[in-house]
Design a protein around this motif. Sequence first.
Motif, PDB file in Angstrom:
ATOM      1  N   ALA A 167       0.814  -1.218   0.000  1.00 47.59           N
ATOM      2  CA  ALA A 167       0.000   0.000   0.000  1.00 47.59           C
ATOM      3  C   ALA A 167       0.842   1.259   0.000  1.00 47.59           C
ATOM      4  O   ALA A 167       0.470   2.266  -0.613  1.00 47.59           O
ATOM      5  N   ASN A 168       1.985   1.216   0.675  1.00 45.06           N
ATOM      6  CA  ASN A 168       2.802   2.421   0.835  1.00 45.06           C
ATOM      7  C   ASN A 168       4.238   2.253   0.369  1.00 45.06           C
ATOM      8  O   ASN A 168       5.113   3.023   0.763  1.00 45.06           O
TER       9      ASN A 168
ATOM     10  N   LEU B 121       8.989  -5.037  -1.734  1.00 42.93           N
ATOM     11  CA  LEU B 121       8.770  -5.669  -0.428  1.00 42.93           C
ATOM     12  C   LEU B 121       9.571  -5.035   0.693  1.00 42.93           C
ATOM     13  O   LEU B 121       9.108  -4.961   1.831  1.00 42.93           O
ATOM     14  N   PHE B 122      10.781  -4.567   0.381  1.00 42.27           N
ATOM     15  CA  PHE B 122      11.634  -4.004   1.426  1.00 42.27           C
ATOM     16  C   PHE B 122      11.878  -2.509   1.236  1.00 42.27           C
ATOM     17  O   PHE B 122      12.793  -1.961   1.824  1.00 42.27           O
ATOM     18  N   GLY B 123      11.055  -1.863   0.435  1.00 41.37           N
ATOM     19  CA  GLY B 123      11.196  -0.422   0.284  1.00 41.37           C
ATOM     20  C   GLY B 123      11.060   0.042  -1.143  1.00 41.37           C
ATOM     21  O   GLY B 123      10.219  -0.457  -1.905  1.00 41.37           O
TER      22      GLY B 123
ATOM     23  N   THR C 207       3.240  -5.009   8.370  1.00 42.35           N
ATOM     24  CA  THR C 207       2.613  -5.743   7.266  1.00 42.35           C
ATOM     25  C   THR C 207       3.460  -6.885   6.720  1.00 42.35           C
ATOM     26  O   THR C 207       2.934  -7.791   6.070  1.00 42.35           O
ATOM     27  N   LEU C 208       4.773  -6.872   6.983  1.00 44.56           N
ATOM     28  CA  LEU C 208       5.609  -7.996   6.543  1.00 44.56           C
ATOM     29  C   LEU C 208       5.652  -9.092   7.602  1.00 44.56           C
ATOM     30  O   LEU C 208       5.759 -10.282   7.266  1.00 44.56           O
ATOM     31  N   GLY C 209       5.530  -8.715   8.874  1.00 46.68           N
ATOM     32  CA  GLY C 209       5.500  -9.707   9.942  1.00 46.68           C
ATOM     33  C   GLY C 209       4.399 -10.737   9.760  1.00 46.68           C
ATOM     34  O   GLY C 209       4.637 -11.948   9.927  1.00 46.68           O
ATOM     35  N   PRO C 210       3.169 -10.335   9.410  1.00 48.53           N
ATOM     36  CA  PRO C 210       2.108 -11.329   9.200  1.00 48.53           C
ATOM     37  C   PRO C 210       2.411 -12.331   8.098  1.00 48.53           C
ATOM     38  O   PRO C 210       1.979 -13.488   8.180  1.00 48.53           O
TER      39      PRO C 210
ATOM     40  N   ARG D 103      -2.846  -3.289  -6.196  1.00 49.64           N
ATOM     41  CA  ARG D 103      -1.467  -2.927  -5.838  1.00 49.64           C
ATOM     42  C   ARG D 103      -0.510  -4.060  -6.178  1.00 49.64           C
ATOM     43  O   ARG D 103       0.620  -3.823  -6.615  1.00 49.64           O
ATOM     44  N   THR D 104      -0.957  -5.277  -5.945  1.00 48.04           N
ATOM     45  CA  THR D 104      -0.129  -6.430  -6.295  1.00 48.04           C
ATOM     46  C   THR D 104       0.058  -6.508  -7.798  1.00 48.04           C
ATOM     47  O   THR D 104       1.156  -6.826  -8.283  1.00 48.04           O
TER      48      THR D 104
END
Length: 335
Positions: free
Chosen positions: A184-185, A189-191, A250-253, A224-225
């Motif tokens: 979303a933001n 995945l890492f930036g 959001t990456l932890g889940p 977004r995906t």
Amino acid sequence: MSENAYVIIGSEYSPFSVKVRSYFRYKNIPHEWRQRTLANMAEFQKYAKLPLIPLVVGPGEEALQDSTPIIEKMERRFADPALQPPSETLAFLSALIEDYADEWVNKPMFHYRWWADEDQIAVAKGLARGMNPAADAAKIDEMAVSIRARMVPRLRFVGSSEQTKPVIEASLDNVLALLEAHLANRAYLFGARPALADFGLFGQVNGCLQQPTTERMIRGHYPRTLDWLERMQDPKADGAFEEWETLAATLGPLLKSEIGNLYLPWSLANEKAVADGEETFTAHLSGQDFTQQISKYATKSIQVLRNKRAAITDRRDLDAILAENDCLQPLVLVD
């Protein structure tokens, strides 16, 4: 083969082929993309040690296979732009997600590809056209029938069955929802630039766009995906990697629900079965039994992850994240 550039022989329908091609584009590595066809099969067989794509042939006729080792070798030759975050903690998490993509997300991609008639027919025809682009419609149909007959029984290789179908399909629903929230933001995945994790997940999720059932899912519910998949066709470094503090929510889940609760328990059960000389195994996943034939390759993958974790001198932050997300114990190196 070219003396100064690399040649990638692959297929648009191969998640591992488009993964490697995306990486080469990101790194601006001079290369030529060649679809593996019936016409160039002799060339492929000349260099390939295994009947697997992608095959990368480099200067001096060096031949490379297996997507992750290909990327790792190229990374030693083409360091810029950086593939992994500078933090050892985040670099390991990226490698973990890439491994999960290769070994687990491949299951729903392949399952949906060869489960329903609609998808079987569409993918078999696409593969037939890619293999023999000059063939007429009748020949394509004939080839598609043969491909379909050969591929559908291979569902067992990824553990796809009536028993495992609910777990596999729920996993894809979950990972798509988690990706949609996480993206979303951020662009990757890492930036603001892709990491190894992006390339692994991209290959598998992109494959889902090539089969009607999962294409409808993605285009209908995950904009977004879909944007991320389009960016990953030719990714760019447009900024910095983030820190775990901004990624965690959001990456932890994804780490916990997919890797900690599905992939790593599956991998441990597979590893034990291989060590015990079994041909099949059962893992208890999401409250259900998940039975499939063993995967010897997956035993090597989890050991590589353990070795990577063990090589990190200060693992306090990493282990805290892994423990919080039910990932630590399977990744502890056992002497």
